[in-house]
Scaffold this active site. Structure first.
Site, PDB file in Angstrom:
ATOM      1  N   GLU A  23       0.830  -1.210   0.000  1.00 60.75           N
ATOM      2  CA  GLU A  23       0.000   0.000   0.000  1.00 60.75           C
ATOM      3  C   GLU A  23       0.866   1.262   0.000  1.00 60.75           C
ATOM      4  O   GLU A  23       0.509   2.268  -0.614  1.00 60.75           O
ATOM      5  CB  GLU A  23      -0.954  -0.017   1.208  1.00 60.75           C
ATOM      6  CG  GLU A  23      -2.055  -1.073   1.053  1.00 60.75           C
ATOM      7  CD  GLU A  23      -2.881  -1.255   2.315  1.00 60.75           C
ATOM      8  OE1 GLU A  23      -2.311  -1.653   3.344  1.00 60.75           O
ATOM      9  OE2 GLU A  23      -4.099  -0.981   2.274  1.00 60.75           O
TER      10      GLU A  23
ATOM     11  N   GLU B  93      -3.604  -9.650   3.823  1.00 58.14           N
ATOM     12  CA  GLU B  93      -4.294  -9.355   5.082  1.00 58.14           C
ATOM     13  C   GLU B  93      -5.397 -10.351   5.425  1.00 58.14           C
ATOM     14  O   GLU B  93      -5.682 -10.619   6.588  1.00 58.14           O
ATOM     15  CB  GLU B  93      -4.896  -7.939   5.049  1.00 58.14           C
ATOM     16  CG  GLU B  93      -3.869  -6.813   5.148  1.00 58.14           C
ATOM     17  CD  GLU B  93      -3.297  -6.378   3.817  1.00 58.14           C
ATOM     18  OE1 GLU B  93      -3.454  -7.136   2.823  1.00 58.14           O
ATOM     19  OE2 GLU B  93      -2.692  -5.298   3.755  1.00 58.14           O
TER      20      GLU B  93
HETATM   21  N1  3HC Z   1       4.977  -7.834  11.280  1.00 57.99           N
HETATM   22  C1  3HC Z   1       5.759  -8.272  12.297  1.00 57.99           C
HETATM   23  N2  3HC Z   1       6.627  -9.293  12.184  1.00 57.99           N
HETATM   24  C2  3HC Z   1       6.712  -9.898  11.007  1.00 57.99           C
HETATM   25  C3  3HC Z   1       5.928  -9.515   9.901  1.00 57.99           C
HETATM   26  C4  3HC Z   1       5.032  -8.421  10.062  1.00 57.99           C
HETATM   27  N3  3HC Z   1       4.269  -7.969   9.072  1.00 57.99           N
HETATM   28  N4  3HC Z   1       6.225 -10.306   8.863  1.00 57.99           N
HETATM   29  C5  3HC Z   1       7.161 -11.162   9.290  1.00 57.99           C
HETATM   30  N5  3HC Z   1       7.463 -10.903  10.578  1.00 57.99           N
HETATM   31  C6  3HC Z   1       8.473 -11.573  11.386  1.00 57.99           C
HETATM   32  C7  3HC Z   1       8.119 -13.033  11.656  1.00 57.99           C
HETATM   33  O1  3HC Z   1       7.298 -13.153  12.794  1.00 57.99           O
HETATM   34  C8  3HC Z   1       9.481 -13.649  11.848  1.00 57.99           C
HETATM   35  O2  3HC Z   1       9.894 -13.330  13.144  1.00 57.99           O
HETATM   36  P1  3HC Z   1      10.757 -14.387  13.983  1.00 57.99           P
HETATM   37  O3  3HC Z   1      12.000 -14.630  13.159  1.00 57.99           O
HETATM   38  O4  3HC Z   1      10.969 -13.706  15.278  1.00 57.99           O
HETATM   39  O5  3HC Z   1       9.887 -15.615  14.064  1.00 57.99           O
HETATM   40  C9  3HC Z   1      10.367 -12.859  10.893  1.00 57.99           C
HETATM   41  O6  3HC Z   1       9.656 -11.644  10.622  1.00 57.99           O
HETATM   42  C10 3HC Z   1      10.647 -13.559   9.584  1.00 57.99           C
HETATM   43  O7  3HC Z   1       9.416 -13.994   9.045  1.00 57.99           O
HETATM   44  P2  3HC Z   1       9.274 -15.419   8.330  1.00 57.99           P
HETATM   45  O8  3HC Z   1       9.870 -16.483   9.183  1.00 57.99           O
HETATM   46  O9  3HC Z   1       7.854 -15.553   7.938  1.00 57.99           O
HETATM   47  O10 3HC Z   1      10.229 -15.202   7.060  1.00 57.99           O
HETATM   48  P3  3HC Z   1      10.052 -15.651   5.563  1.00 57.99           P
HETATM   49  O11 3HC Z   1      11.245 -15.185   4.845  1.00 57.99           O
HETATM   50  O12 3HC Z   1       9.663 -17.094   5.512  1.00 57.99           O
HETATM   51  O13 3HC Z   1       8.781 -14.841   5.016  1.00 57.99           O
HETATM   52  C11 3HC Z   1       7.408 -12.926   4.605  1.00 57.99           C
HETATM   53  C12 3HC Z   1       8.839 -13.461   4.893  1.00 57.99           C
HETATM   54  C13 3HC Z   1       6.937 -13.411   3.242  1.00 57.99           C
HETATM   55  C14 3HC Z   1       7.478 -11.450   4.639  1.00 57.99           C
HETATM   56  C15 3HC Z   1       6.456 -13.491   5.691  1.00 57.99           C
HETATM   57  O14 3HC Z   1       7.009 -13.219   6.956  1.00 57.99           O
HETATM   58  C16 3HC Z   1       5.085 -12.911   5.673  1.00 57.99           C
HETATM   59  O15 3HC Z   1       4.253 -13.327   4.896  1.00 57.99           O
HETATM   60  N6  3HC Z   1       4.826 -11.937   6.571  1.00 57.99           N
HETATM   61  C17 3HC Z   1       3.499 -11.396   6.763  1.00 57.99           C
HETATM   62  C18 3HC Z   1       3.165 -10.401   5.710  1.00 57.99           C
HETATM   63  C19 3HC Z   1       1.813  -9.829   5.970  1.00 57.99           C
HETATM   64  O16 3HC Z   1       0.885 -10.514   6.320  1.00 57.99           O
HETATM   65  N7  3HC Z   1       1.702  -8.522   5.772  1.00 57.99           N
HETATM   66  C20 3HC Z   1       0.442  -7.846   5.977  1.00 57.99           C
HETATM   67  C21 3HC Z   1       0.384  -7.361   7.379  1.00 57.99           C
HETATM   68  S1  3HC Z   1      -1.190  -6.645   7.759  1.00 57.99           S
HETATM   69  C22 3HC Z   1      -1.132  -5.129   7.043  1.00 57.99           C
HETATM   70  O17 3HC Z   1      -0.191  -4.777   6.389  1.00 57.99           O
HETATM   71  C23 3HC Z   1      -2.332  -4.258   7.288  1.00 57.99           C
HETATM   72  C24 3HC Z   1      -2.348  -3.065   6.406  1.00 57.99           C
HETATM   73  O18 3HC Z   1      -3.181  -3.294   5.311  1.00 57.99           O
HETATM   74  C25 3HC Z   1      -2.865  -1.883   7.150  1.00 57.99           C
END
Ligand code: 3HC
Ligand code: NAI
Length: 701
Positions: free
Chosen positions: A108, A128
């Site tokens: 975004e 999300e």
């Molecule tokens: N917020 C906080 N922590 C996060 C995070 C996030 N959005 N995304 C990843 N992390 C953290 C994980 O908890 C993990 O922490 P840890 O090592 O302490 O366990 C670390 O980052 C690494 O994450 P992964 O083990 O998942 O690493 P990968 O390389 O396998 O994957 C990724 C990376 C594809 C970025 C995956 O972490 C992911 O899909 N993250 C979530 C993305 C997401 O859902 N974003 C949307 C959030 S909601 C939002 O944005 C609302 C908005 O519209 C207002």
């Protein structure tokens, strides 16, 4: 993640371009520090000497979204929608340069920029929905303007990211480059400035009108694909606002709906699962620098229901697989099923013809144990017969090279006893896959008493490589998942014989959110499986006889479930459509009479409480015994292996939501009114209620 990282955003002017670099490892999430840093940099750039702005990220990825760990806590300004509006309103050109994954709020931010350039390896998306939310920082308003309403709905409903190339086709990315992102982005900006390109603000673009059917069809799909979830429907409301209202009003509507979801129970449950899944991959007490074993060649023994699917999971992830069967006929049958499964994957669009055939080519069949001599890992998936399994492990011990890992896919048998059949118990463990093994995500990794740490660490990491969700379990009858299923099925069967019908039991559980009711699950698995397992146990270990009177009677009447066309239900031979069967009703009533049970009306609420609380009670015993490392691990097992609704967070999360005191109260009530033996509360439940503590607090102490 360091939420107070003051260096999270760096701003410098390079050759006249204001370069804003986000640096908030590991995934550049939009913590308070990042939002503040971005806001300050954009504001500073408005009056400094820069000609245009570039937003780029350090480390492995572009911004991966809002900081999920801040959700559920009071939000601090600047809020993301406001920040993105400020970026978009910049009087100077702003370009986002994307590598890795631009997800959620991260994407975004990019959509608030005037143009987007991406590496061809990058992926962008709005995941999300997987957190029980929808994009809450303008995504529902800007994506329909850039890509059209149908594409926007698809992107947000699936939650799956798309490649940069696909995003460019959709109009969400303006340029894709092969490498050297930063240099290409600076050159792109120079090009845009030279051409006098407009500051293209997505918020100012019109939304292509769409037919109402687009929304109706999407809503109908959500009722099937995301049954019980509120977020997809709220997302549609927000997109509708994009179509019907001016941008500013649409954005306000998005914010209201998003906030409702964010503070609701479904998003809380799904957030819990997000972190629980990542936590489950960690084994307490293992040295972090443990050297893992190299796994390249995998052997599978038994090419039946499970072996074929396991072989596919490895082949799909690029491993060479040797599938061993007892004779050539069984081998051809097993490989035939693999072929049909690949054809199915192609038909469903999961794999292209070429991909499927490349994966299939990695699987070769054999009937000769000598072909497993150089395998790095062998997984046994033959009939559930402990003596047969021990024999196979003895043979493996004789032929496999030193250092090979030997795993059993047993559902119930004692992994320690199987390992003890070899001279290398430290190299042995359980790898419990779920059916269909090439599709189901869960992998229970069963640690034997003597399993070496490096073997365990290797297999946990390997689970991720084959795109499963690995969770460790200790050794016990049924491990985490199947052991908890015992009391769950027991109560489903008892409800049946005490007065419910197969349809009313299934409907209560299905409506509550499980993917399938327990009676239908039994028919699917085959009633003979449980029957044989019970026959193999001494009578005193079979549990409450009333819980298996009906299924035993059905098996003895030749009704084995779906595979014989009739079990608790009757199945159409062509469509597999099930219908209620009056004969079954007669059998239930007859068995109730034999048992001296006076049948009564049983409500859906009673069915749900009995099955779910029985399962929770067993889960608490499992935790207390150290079979599961944490409550979240149990939740991950249930959501990924048993069709438990993610939006309820798993059995342990659900127990906390209902309240442990309420769970205990009901269990005590059931003990008084139903069979006492079935309802002794887990000691941990009583202890936690007495101490007023949550399961999570106990687990973390
Ligand atoms: N917020 C906080 N922590 C996060 C995070 C996030 N959005 N995304 C990843 N992390 C953290 C994980 O908890 C993990 O922490 P840890 O090592 O302490 O366990 C670390 O980052 C690494 O994450 P992964 O083990 O998942 O690493 P990968 O390389 O396998 O994957 C990724 C990376 C594809 C970025 C995956 O972490 C992911 O899909 N993250 C979530 C993305 C997401 O859902 N974003 C949307 C959030 S909601 C939002 O944005 C609302 C908005 O519209 C207002
Ligand atoms: P299956 O009966 O479909 O397949 C077993 C296969 O093993 C058959 O093809 C048989 O020919 C082969 N086999 C038997 N003896 C052999 C030997 N000595 N050498 C080589 N191959 C031999 O059984 P299924 O369902 O695949 O189960 C296999 C194992 O997986 C069992 O331990 C079961 O408990 C476990 N499991 C089963 C699940 C399921 O849903 N079916 C789920 C998870 C685990």
């Amino acid at each position: 993640m360091d939420t107070d990282n003051e260096n999270a955003v760096n701003y410098e002017i390079v050759d006249g371009i204001g370069v804003i670099t986000v640096n908030n490892p590991p995934v550049n999430a939009l913590s308070h520090a990042v939002r503040g840093g971005l806001q300050r940099a954009v504001a500073a750039a408005q009056t400094d000497a820069s000609k245009a702005l570039l937003i780029v990220c350090a480390g492995r990825t572009f911004i991966a979204g809002a900081d999920i760990s801040e959700f559920g806590k009071p939000m601090q300004e600047p809020f993301l929608p406001q920040l993105i509006n400020e970026i978009e309103a910049s009087g100077k050109l702003v370009v986002a340069a994307i590598h890795g994954t631009a997800l959620g709020g991260g994407f975004e931010v990019a959509l608030g920029c005037h143009y987007r350039i991406a590496l061809e390896t990058a992926r962008v998306g709005l995941p999300e929905i997987k957190l029980g939310l929808f994009p809450g920082a303008g995504g529902t308003q800007r994506v329909p303007r850039l890509a059209g309403v149908p594409a926007a709905i698809e992107l947000m409903a699936s939650g799956s990211p798309v490649s940069a190339v696909r995003a460019a086709e959709l109009g969400l990315v303006d340029r894709v480059v092969a490498d050297d992102l930063r240099a290409c982005a600076l050159a792109y900006i120079a090009e845009l400035l030279d051409a006098g390109a407009e500051l293209r603000r997505a918020s100012e673009l019109p939304v292509e009108p769409v037919n109402d059917e687009v929304f109706e069809q999407a809503a109908a799909q959500f009722d099937k694909r995301a049954r019980g979830q509120v977020a997809p429907h709220k997302m549609l409301e927000a997109v509708r606002a994009a179509v019907e209202l001016p941008f500013v009003e649409g954005l306000a509507k998005e914010r209201t709906l998003f906030t409702e979801l964010l503070t609701g129970s479904q998003a809380k449950a799904m957030r819990h699962l997000f972190f629980a899944e990542r936590e489950a991959a960690r084994i307490k007490g293992l040295a972090p620098d443990l050297q893992q074993r190299t796994i390249e060649r995998v052997g599978i023994i038994g090419g039946g229901t499970m072996g074929g699917g396991i072989a596919m999971s490895f082949a799909n992830a690029g491993f060479d697989v040797t599938l061993l069967e007892i004779n050539d006929e069984a081998l051809q049958r097993g490989l035939g099923i693999v072929d049909r499964n690949y054809a199915g994957s192609v038909k469903r669009g999961k794999l292209s013809e070429e991909e499927a055939s490349a994966c299939r080519d990695r699987i070769r069949g054999t009937t000769d144990y000598g072909d497993l001599a150089d395998a790095d890992l062998v997984i046994e998936a033959v009939f559930e017969d402990p003596e047969l399994k021990k024999n196979i492990f003895r043979q493996l011990d004789a032929v496999c090279k030193q250092g090979a890992i030997l795993a059993t896919n047993t559902s119930y048998q004692d992994v320690n006893a199987i390992a003890a059949a070899t001279n290398r118990p430290a190299d042995c463990l359980g790898m419990h896959f779920f059916s269909p093994a090439h599709i189901m995500k869960l992998l229970e990794v069963v640690r034997g008493d003597r399993t070496a740490d490096d073997v365990l660490a290797t297999v946990m990491a390997l689970g991720k490589k084959i795109r499963k969700v690995p969770v460790m379990s200790g050794v016990c009858y049924g491990f985490i998942g199947n052991r908890m299923l015992g009391p769950y099925f027991r109560e489903a069967q008892l409800c049946l014989i005490e007065g419910a019908t197969p349809e009313s039991v299934d409907a209560a559980i299905y409506d509550w959110g499980m993917a399938m009711g327990p009676i239908s699950v039994s028919d699917l698995a085959g009633l003979d499986v449980g029957y044989k397992a019970r026959q193999a146990l001494p009578a005193e270990q079979r549990g409450d006889a009333n819980a298996y009177r009906v299924p035993d009677a059905l098996v003895e009447a030749g009704r084995l479930g779906q595979k014989s066309g009739q079990g608790f239900y009757r199945y159409d031979p062509d469509t597999r459509q099930k219908t209620a069967d009056p004969e079954v009703q007669a059998i239930i009533e007859r068995e109730a009479a034999v048992a001296g049970i006076e049948r009564r009306a049983i409500s859906a609420a009673e069915i749900v409480d009995r099955t779910m609380f029985a399962m929770i009670n067993e889960g608490l015993r499992i935790l207390d015994e150290g079979i599961a490392q944490r409550p979240g691990d149990i939740d991950v097992v249930y959501v990924y292996g048993y069709g438990y609704p993610a939006w309820r967070g798993g059995p342990m999360h659900y127990a906390e939501e209902v309240g442990l005191d309420r769970v205990l109260e009901r269990i005590l009530e059931f003990g008084q009114t139903l069979a006492v033996d079935n309802w002794s509360p887990a000691p941990l439940l009583e202890k936690l209620v007495a101490e007023g503590r949550t399961i999570k607090e106990w687990s973390e102490s």
